[in-house]
Design a protein around this motif. Structure first.
Motif, PDB file in Angstrom:
ATOM      1  N   GLN A  61     -13.670  -2.617   4.894  1.00 35.08           N
ATOM      2  CA  GLN A  61     -12.462  -2.995   4.038  1.00 35.08           C
ATOM      3  C   GLN A  61     -11.834  -1.714   3.422  1.00 35.08           C
ATOM      4  OE1 GLN A  61     -12.428  -6.528   1.853  1.00 35.08           O
ATOM      5  NE2 GLN A  61     -10.907  -5.892   0.377  1.00 35.08           N
ATOM      6  N   ALA A  65      -8.095  -0.890   4.407  1.00 33.78           N
ATOM      7  CA  ALA A  65      -7.288  -0.744   3.239  1.00 33.78           C
ATOM      8  C   ALA A  65      -6.545   0.601   3.352  1.00 33.78           C
ATOM      9  CB  ALA A  65      -7.869  -1.087   1.721  1.00 33.78           C
ATOM     10  N   LEU A  68      -3.702   0.468   5.965  1.00 30.79           N
ATOM     11  CA  LEU A  68      -2.759  -0.373   5.700  1.00 30.79           C
ATOM     12  C   LEU A  68      -1.680   0.323   4.833  1.00 30.79           C
ATOM     13  CD1 LEU A  68      -4.382  -3.860   5.857  1.00 30.79           C
ATOM     14  CD2 LEU A  68      -3.109  -3.021   7.518  1.00 30.79           C
ATOM     15  N   THR A  72       2.074  -0.936   5.120  1.00 28.27           N
ATOM     16  CA  THR A  72       2.771  -2.076   4.158  1.00 28.27           C
ATOM     17  C   THR A  72       3.513  -1.616   3.213  1.00 28.27           C
ATOM     18  OG1 THR A  72       0.642  -1.802   2.830  1.00 28.27           O
ATOM     19  CG2 THR A  72       0.492  -3.704   4.675  1.00 28.27           C
ATOM     20  N   SER A 188      -4.280  -6.743  -4.506  1.00 24.42           N
ATOM     21  CA  SER A 188      -4.227  -6.864  -3.196  1.00 24.42           C
ATOM     22  C   SER A 188      -5.818  -6.610  -2.289  1.00 24.42           C
ATOM     23  CB  SER A 188      -3.302  -5.796  -2.333  1.00 24.42           C
ATOM     24  OG  SER A 188      -3.865  -4.416  -2.371  1.00 24.42           O
ATOM     25  N   MET A 190      -7.125  -3.497  -2.529  1.00 27.26           N
ATOM     26  CA  MET A 190      -7.062  -2.231  -2.067  1.00 27.26           C
ATOM     27  C   MET A 190      -7.971  -1.367  -3.005  1.00 27.26           C
ATOM     28  SD  MET A 190      -3.940   0.155  -0.982  1.00 27.26           S
ATOM     29  CE  MET A 190      -3.794  -0.733   0.482  1.00 27.26           C
ATOM     30  N   VAL A 214      -4.059  -6.999   1.899  1.00 26.61           N
ATOM     31  CA  VAL A 214      -5.055  -6.438   2.506  1.00 26.61           C
ATOM     32  C   VAL A 214      -6.295  -7.318   2.556  1.00 26.61           C
ATOM     33  CG1 VAL A 214      -6.826  -4.509   1.628  1.00 26.61           C
ATOM     34  CG2 VAL A 214      -4.236  -3.913   1.297  1.00 26.61           C
ATOM     35  N   GLN A 215      -6.462  -7.943   1.377  1.00 27.06           N
ATOM     36  CA  GLN A 215      -7.668  -8.807   1.400  1.00 27.06           C
ATOM     37  C   GLN A 215      -7.832  -9.734   2.520  1.00 27.06           C
ATOM     38  OE1 GLN A 215     -10.092  -8.310  -0.822  1.00 27.06           O
ATOM     39  NE2 GLN A 215     -11.394  -9.869   0.373  1.00 27.06           N
TER      40      GLN A 215
END
Length: 265
Positions: A61, A65, A68, A72, A188, A190, A214-215
């Motif tokens: 993750q 993150a 992204l 984003t 989020s 992150m 993100v999550q």
């Protein structure tokens, strides 16, 4: 449609000119990802599983993150709309024979497309080179991740568009952006996966739109979506927030453009 495609191409071409900045962003994302991953590895060394997450899940993750961040724009850049409202150039934007929201969305999708190729893929490759990541073998999960990333871009645009629209009332959106860039990464997933927060806090954060950035994509990649319906439920959650934010942006645009104020005039 041809106009919007041209705007998309202009957005892509504009951001492709910042090659040194793009390279430095990859380095920064890779370094911060590595530091964050090592911190989480130390946490999971003391407790091997937290709310279903393993150390490998958490590290995966982290690098998703970091990958992204560019598409984003959770840390920026803000839409130019805020500055154009402040200096009055928005009056010319309103004369364009294209929907206001669609114009800015097309431009931002061009930026996101360049970021996908130039930052997202290289940053994730850094994570693959340095750590063991939990990657699925099921191609359907990769397809679901692709859809989740696309929806995350729409949610990110919807949020940043609302921040910029605040300029119609505040005249200066820098304060709004500063607060948003602090709250967004925290809410989020992150900075930390939301599963590491106390359950009541995580439950509240999951109801906010930032979790869609993100999550939710991370949980879809890991196959650990806590929303009803699994990956489909996660995608539906993102789609609802994207639709709500875009609809709210359109409604506020209609109201704001009836009271355009040019500073100094």
């Amino acid at each position: 449609m041809r106009v919007l495609l041209a705007v998309f191409a202009c957005g892509l071409r504009r951001y492709s000119t910042y090659r040194v900045a793009t390279l430095s962003s990859i380095v920064v994302n890779g370094v911060f990802g590595a530091v964050n991953a090592m911190v989480l590895l130390a946490v999971f060394d003391a407790r091997p599983r937290i709310n279903g997450y393993t150390a490998e899940d958490a590290v995966t993750q982290v690098f998703l993150a970091q990958s992204l961040i560019g598409i984003t724009a959770i840390f920026g850049p803000p839409l130019d709309l805020g500055g154009r409202i402040r200096d009055g150039q928005v009056a010319m934007d309103l004369l364009r024979p294209v929907g206001f929201v669609r114009w800015w969305l097309a431009q931002d999708l061009g930026r996101a497309a360049f970021a996908l190729l130039s930052r997202t893929a290289p940053t994730f490759a850094v994570g693959l080179a340095l750590f063991d990541l939990a990657l699925p073998a099921d191609p359907l999960r990769w397809a679901a991740l692709a859809a989740a990333v696309a929806l995350a871009v729409l949610v990110g645009f919807g949020l940043r568009y609302l921040y910029a629209l605040a300029g119609f009332w505040l005249m200066d959106t820098r304060g709004v952006n500063a607060v948003a860039w602090l709250a967004g990464p925290f809410c989020s997933g992150m900075v930390l996966p939301l599963v590491l927060f106390p359950d009541p806090v995580a439950a509240v954060l999951r109801t906010l739109p930032w979790a869609a950035l993100v999550q939710v994509p991370a949980e879809i990649l890991l196959g650990r979506t806590v929303l009803p319906g699994g990956a489909a439920g996660g995608l539906a959650y993102q789609a609802v927030w994207a639709a709500l934010l875009l609809a709210l942006g359109a409604a506020l645009t209609a109201r704001a453009t009836r009271r355009v104020v040019v500073q100094g005039g």
